[in-house]
Design a protein around this motif. Structure first.
Motif, PDB file in Angstrom:
ATOM      1  N   HIS A 117       0.845  -1.198   0.000  1.00 22.82           N
ATOM      2  CA  HIS A 117       0.000   0.000   0.000  1.00 22.82           C
ATOM      3  C   HIS A 117       0.882   1.251   0.000  1.00 22.82           C
ATOM      4  O   HIS A 117       1.837   1.351   0.776  1.00 22.82           O
ATOM      5  CB  HIS A 117      -0.915   0.010   1.230  1.00 22.82           C
ATOM      6  N   PRO A 118       0.587   2.208  -0.865  1.00 25.85           N
ATOM      7  CA  PRO A 118       1.441   3.410  -0.964  1.00 25.85           C
ATOM      8  C   PRO A 118       1.492   4.241   0.303  1.00 25.85           C
ATOM      9  O   PRO A 118       2.426   5.037   0.483  1.00 25.85           O
ATOM     10  CB  PRO A 118       0.803   4.191  -2.124  1.00 25.85           C
ATOM     11  N   HIS A 119       0.515   4.071   1.208  1.00 16.39           N
ATOM     12  CA  HIS A 119       0.517   4.835   2.455  1.00 16.39           C
ATOM     13  C   HIS A 119       1.073   4.041   3.643  1.00 16.39           C
ATOM     14  O   HIS A 119       0.978   4.516   4.786  1.00 16.39           O
ATOM     15  CB  HIS A 119      -0.903   5.306   2.795  1.00 16.39           C
ATOM     16  N   ILE A 141      -0.831  -3.321   4.773  1.00 15.97           N
ATOM     17  CA  ILE A 141      -1.499  -4.255   3.867  1.00 15.97           C
ATOM     18  C   ILE A 141      -0.758  -4.327   2.541  1.00 15.97           C
ATOM     19  O   ILE A 141      -0.181  -3.330   2.089  1.00 15.97           O
ATOM     20  CB  ILE A 141      -2.979  -3.834   3.646  1.00 15.97           C
ATOM     21  N   ALA A 142      -0.752  -5.510   1.954  1.00 11.60           N
ATOM     22  CA  ALA A 142      -0.117  -5.724   0.655  1.00 11.60           C
ATOM     23  C   ALA A 142      -0.942  -6.738  -0.126  1.00 11.60           C
ATOM     24  O   ALA A 142      -1.628  -7.594   0.445  1.00 11.60           O
ATOM     25  CB  ALA A 142       1.312  -6.225   0.819  1.00 11.60           C
ATOM     26  N   LEU A 143      -0.862  -6.643  -1.441  1.00 12.71           N
ATOM     27  CA  LEU A 143      -1.508  -7.600  -2.341  1.00 12.71           C
ATOM     28  C   LEU A 143      -0.443  -8.389  -3.087  1.00 12.71           C
ATOM     29  O   LEU A 143       0.524  -7.803  -3.587  1.00 12.71           O
ATOM     30  CB  LEU A 143      -2.392  -6.867  -3.356  1.00 12.71           C
ATOM     31  N   TRP A 144      -0.606  -9.715  -3.138  1.00 19.41           N
ATOM     32  CA  TRP A 144       0.261 -10.580  -3.932  1.00 19.41           C
ATOM     33  C   TRP A 144      -0.588 -11.248  -5.010  1.00 19.41           C
ATOM     34  O   TRP A 144      -1.758 -11.583  -4.773  1.00 19.41           O
ATOM     35  CB  TRP A 144       0.890 -11.688  -3.086  1.00 19.41           C
ATOM     36  N   LEU A 290     -12.213  -1.353   3.918  1.00 23.84           N
ATOM     37  CA  LEU A 290     -11.932   0.034   3.564  1.00 23.84           C
ATOM     38  C   LEU A 290     -10.715   0.184   2.662  1.00 23.84           C
ATOM     39  O   LEU A 290     -10.360   1.291   2.267  1.00 23.84           O
ATOM     40  CB  LEU A 290     -11.744   0.859   4.841  1.00 23.84           C
ATOM     41  N   MET A 291     -10.067  -0.940   2.322  1.00 22.22           N
ATOM     42  CA  MET A 291      -8.899  -0.920   1.443  1.00 22.22           C
ATOM     43  C   MET A 291      -9.234  -1.407   0.031  1.00 22.22           C
ATOM     44  O   MET A 291      -8.373  -1.433  -0.834  1.00 22.22           O
ATOM     45  CB  MET A 291      -7.790  -1.812   2.016  1.00 22.22           C
TER      46      MET A 291
END
Length: 298
Positions: A117-119, A141-144, A290-291
């Motif tokens: 997440h950029p923030h 948080i991150a997405l793979w 919320l993401m």
């Protein structure tokens, strides 16, 4: 998360000598499920995240949750090093449905890409001036994405709690289902066999902590106990657990925290982010609903 954590040297000496030792001041842990029980790995969309150590041995170090056959969510701090360097996708593997995620690497799934997440703000992961870990805005948080989707007919991705139900869900004390591949003891060996664990804890709409403060009164330094109260959720995070309740801990980071929706179905509410180093007083979770505007576009 936990109460206090010995220094690395003290911990090492204690293990070698099999003796107990005094604990140093509290520290932050990167969340293991404590007071939980073994879960059926094929029944949940929870995955173990693996990477190689310096000797080329693959080991499970974090958890995650599948939201599609080829997409998973995990913690940002599981996706980059302590120096802020995002891991190369080729250096990572994912295991789903395995009783022992480190046993049969032929079943491990290759990772195609990772997005943090950029923030994401590692500085927001620590304790405040009173030594408390409470909800804030770390965006942990991150997405793979995977090179190939999971095709097992038993697999079902996690359904995310509808954002419209969040307000009502976070008003009252509610059951939270915790899942992860972390350690089952705060002081256990990092080399212990990993397996999927589950436990029920509680969301707390209000947090009340007693802290000790040193203050200068009439020229004298005194210590007094102050009761502090905080909301159990912010715009992007929430707190779950308390003393004497099950808790997540090291290795559970990035794993799911689920809550029942209005229809009584378990839905993905959060991701394990951080907590006290003793894994025994609850911790902070990233609010997934919320993401969605962020990861849906990746």
């Amino acid at each position: 998360m936990l109460n206090g954590k010995p220094s690395a040297m003290l911990s090492f000496l204690c293990v070698l000598a099999l003796l107990s030792c005094a604990r140093a001041p509290e520290s932050v842990s990167t969340p293991k499920i404590i007071q939980g029980h073994a879960a059926e790995a094929l029944s949940y969309p929870v995955v173990a995240l693996l990477k190689e150590d310096s000797g080329g041995v693959w080991y499970a170090y974090c958890s995650g949750v599948m939201i599609a056959a080829d997409r998973l969510l995990t913690a940002a701090h599981c996706t980059q090093s302590s120096l802020g360097e995002v891991y190369e996708a080729s250096s990572l593997r994912v295991q789903w449905g395995q009783k022992d995620p480190e046993a049969d690497l032929s079943q491990a799934l290759a990772v195609a890409s990772v997005f943090v997440h950029p923030h994401y703000n590692p500085a927001a992961m620590g304790k405040d001036k009173d030594g408390l870990i409470k909800p804030g805005a770390a965006y942990d948080i991150a997405l793979w994405t995977l090179q190939q989707p999971i095709t097992n007919p038993l697999f079902h991705p996690a359904a995310i709690m509808p954002p419209a139900e969040l307000s009502a869900s976070l008003q009252n004390e509610q059951e939270i289902l915790l899942l992860g591949y972390g350690q089952t003891s705060a002081w256990g060996s990092p080399w212990e066999k990993r397996q999927l664990m589950e436990a029920i804890t509680l969301y707390k709409p209000r947090l009340v902590w007693n802290v000790r403060r040193r203050e200068l009164v009439n020229g004298r330094l005194i210590t007094r106990t102050v009761s502090l109260e905080f909301p159990g959720a912010t715009e992007v995070e929430f707190y779950a657990g308390d003393r004497h309740l099950p808790d997540t801990c090291k290795g559970d980071s990035g794993g799911p925290a689920m809550m029942k929706d209005a229809g009584g179905e378990w839905k993905l509410l959060g991701l394990t982010s951080r907590g006290d180093a003793n894994c025994d007083r609850g911790g902070v979770y990233t609010l997934v609903p919320l993401m969605q505007s962020w990861f849906a576009g990746l």
